[in-house]
Design a protein around this motif. Structure first.
Motif, short mmCIF file in Angstrom:
data_model
loop_
_atom_site.label_atom_id
_atom_site.label_comp_id
_atom_site.label_asym_id
_atom_site.label_seq_id
_atom_site.Cartn_x
_atom_site.Cartn_y
_atom_site.Cartn_z
N GLN A 92 0.83 -1.20 0.00
CA GLN A 92 0.00 0.00 0.00
C GLN A 92 0.86 1.24 0.00
O GLN A 92 1.66 1.43 0.91
CB GLN A 92 -0.93 0.00 1.22
CG GLN A 92 -1.86 -1.20 1.26
CD GLN A 92 -2.74 -1.19 2.49
OE1 GLN A 92 -3.02 -0.15 3.08
NE2 GLN A 92 -3.18 -2.36 2.90
N PRO A 93 0.72 2.11 -0.96
CA PRO A 93 -0.08 1.95 -2.17
C PRO A 93 0.68 1.16 -3.22
O PRO A 93 1.77 0.70 -2.96
CB PRO A 93 -0.31 3.39 -2.60
CG PRO A 93 0.96 4.07 -2.19
CD PRO A 93 1.37 3.42 -0.87
N PHE A 94 0.10 1.07 -4.43
CA PHE A 94 0.75 0.35 -5.52
C PHE A 94 2.06 1.01 -5.89
O PHE A 94 3.07 0.34 -6.10
CB PHE A 94 -0.19 0.30 -6.72
CG PHE A 94 0.27 -0.61 -7.82
CD1 PHE A 94 0.22 -1.98 -7.67
CD2 PHE A 94 0.75 -0.09 -9.01
CE1 PHE A 94 0.65 -2.83 -8.68
CE2 PHE A 94 1.17 -0.93 -10.03
CZ PHE A 94 1.13 -2.30 -9.86
N ALA A 116 11.45 4.17 -7.47
CA ALA A 116 11.20 3.53 -6.17
C ALA A 116 12.08 4.13 -5.08
O ALA A 116 11.64 4.39 -3.96
CB ALA A 116 11.44 2.03 -6.28
N ARG A 117 13.36 4.37 -5.40
CA ARG A 117 14.26 4.92 -4.40
C ARG A 117 13.93 6.38 -4.07
O ARG A 117 13.97 6.78 -2.91
CB ARG A 117 15.71 4.81 -4.89
CG ARG A 117 16.24 3.38 -4.90
CD ARG A 117 17.72 3.33 -5.22
NE ARG A 117 18.00 3.74 -6.59
CZ ARG A 117 18.00 2.91 -7.62
NH1 ARG A 117 17.74 1.63 -7.44
NH2 ARG A 117 18.29 3.33 -8.84
N SER A 146 10.39 1.42 -2.32
CA SER A 146 11.04 0.16 -2.65
C SER A 146 10.43 -0.97 -1.81
O SER A 146 10.12 -0.78 -0.63
CB SER A 146 12.54 0.24 -2.37
OG SER A 146 13.14 1.24 -3.16
N SER A 147 10.25 -2.12 -2.41
CA SER A 147 9.67 -3.25 -1.70
C SER A 147 10.16 -4.55 -2.32
O SER A 147 10.62 -4.57 -3.47
CB SER A 147 8.14 -3.21 -1.75
OG SER A 147 7.68 -3.41 -3.08
N ALA A 148 10.04 -5.63 -1.55
CA ALA A 148 10.46 -6.93 -2.07
C ALA A 148 9.59 -7.34 -3.25
O ALA A 148 10.08 -7.90 -4.24
CB ALA A 148 10.35 -7.98 -0.96
N LEU A 149 8.29 -7.03 -3.18
CA LEU A 149 7.39 -7.36 -4.27
C LEU A 149 7.75 -6.58 -5.53
O LEU A 149 7.79 -7.13 -6.64
CB LEU A 149 5.94 -7.08 -3.89
CG LEU A 149 4.91 -7.28 -5.00
CD1 LEU A 149 4.93 -8.72 -5.52
CD2 LEU A 149 3.51 -6.91 -4.52
N GLY A 150 8.04 -5.29 -5.37
CA GLY A 150 8.41 -4.48 -6.52
C GLY A 150 9.68 -4.98 -7.19
O GLY A 150 9.76 -5.03 -8.42
#
Length: 241
Positions: free
Chosen positions: A65-67, A119-120, A125-129
Motif C-alpha cells: 500500500q499503495p501500488f 522507487a528509491r 522500494s519493496s520486495a514485491l516491486g
C-alpha cells in the motif's frame, strides 16, 4: 481496519485491471496496424491474463500500500513485453515488423532503468516491486532469446533459460536461495543481455558479427551465474546456521 483493507484492495485491483486493459489495447493496436495473427493474439492475451492473475495474487498476499509509481512503470514495461511476446509468437507464421519489435523492446529496456530510480526517490522500494521487476526482465530476455534463436541457432535459448534453470535448481539445492550481495557487475551483465539480443534481433549486424556478439554475452552471463553460485556455495554453512 477491515473496511480500510477492503478499500485499499479495491484500489490495487483497479491498478492491475488497468494494466490488463492496457495490454488488450496494445494488442488491438498491433492487430490493427500490422495484422497480428491468431498465434500473436492468443499468446499476448495469455501473457496479459497470467500477469494480471499473478500480480493480483501477489498484491493480495503482501498488502502493498499503495501500488506506487515505480510499480506502475514496471507494469507499463510488462505491457510492452506482452506486445513483444505477441510479435515473437506471430513470427513463427510470418516475419514480424522489425521496426515495431525494436521500438517496443527499446522502450521496455529504457524503462528498466527508470522504475528502480523512481522507487528509491519516492521511498516505495519493496520486495514485491523488486521481484516484479526481475520477473519482467527475465521474461523479456527469454522472449528475445527465442526470437534470435530462429536466426542464430537454439543455443541462444541458454541466455533466456539460465535464470529459470537457476530457480529450478534452487528447489533441489536450497542453499542457492541465499541472499547475494549487491553487484554492479551482475547488474551490468544482466542489462547487457537485453541490449545484445535487441541488436542481434534488429538485424543491423552481419550474421557472423551477431553470432560472436551474442556468444560473448552468453559467456559473460555464464561467468556471472558461476560467480554467484560459487559465492553461495562458500557461505552456505553460515546461511544454514
Amino acid at each position: 481496519m477491515a473496511l480500510n483493507n477492503t478499500y485499499d484492495m479495491r484500489l490495487l485491483r483497479h491498478e492491475t485491471t488497468a494494466g490488463a486493459g492496457a495490454q488488450l489495447l496494445l494488442l488491438a493496436l498491433l492487430g490493427t496496424a500490422i495484422g497480428l495473427g491468431p498465434a500473436g493474439w492468443l499468446t499476448g492475451l495469455a501473457f496479459g491474463v497470467a500477469t494480471w492473475a499473478v500480480l493480483t495474487r501477489a498484491l493480495r498476499r503482501s498488502w502493498l500500500q499503495p501500488f506506487g509509481a515505480a510499480n506502475r512503470v514496471t507494469l507499463a514495461r510488462a505491457t510492452l513485453v506482452g506486445g513483444v511476446t505477441a510479435l515473437v509468437a506471430d513470427s513463427f507464421e510470418s516475419p514480424p515488423p522489425v521496426t515495431v519489435l525494436v521500438a517496443l523492446t527499446s522502450v521496455a529496456l529504457i524503462l528498466d532503468a527508470v522504475d528502480g530510480k523512481v522507487a528509491r526517490r519516492t521511498g516505495t522500494s519493496s520486495a514485491l516491486g523488486a521481484r516484479f521487476d526481475m520477473e519482467v526482465d527475465a521474461f523479456l530476455i527469454l522472449v528475445l532469446s527465442v526470437y534470435v534463436a530462429m536466426s542464430l541457432g537454439p543455443w541462444v535459448l541458454l541466455i533466456g533459460a539460465m535464470r529459470y534453470a537457476f530457480v529450478a535448481a534452487a528447489r533441489v539445492l536450497p542453499w542457492l536461495n541465499g541472499a547475494l550481495p549487491p553487484s554492479t557487475a551482475r547488474k551490468t551483465v544482466a542489462a547487457l543481455q537485453g541490449i545484445v539480443l535487441l541488436v542481434a534481433g534488429a538485424g543491423i549486424l552481419p550474421l557472423l558479427s551477431a553470432f560472436a556478439t551474442v556468444l560473448s554475452a552468453l559467456m559473460l552471463l555464464m561467468w556471472s551465474f558461476g560467480r554467484d553460485i560459487r559465492w553461495l556455495w562458500r557461505v552456505r554453512d553460515h546461511q544454514r546456521a
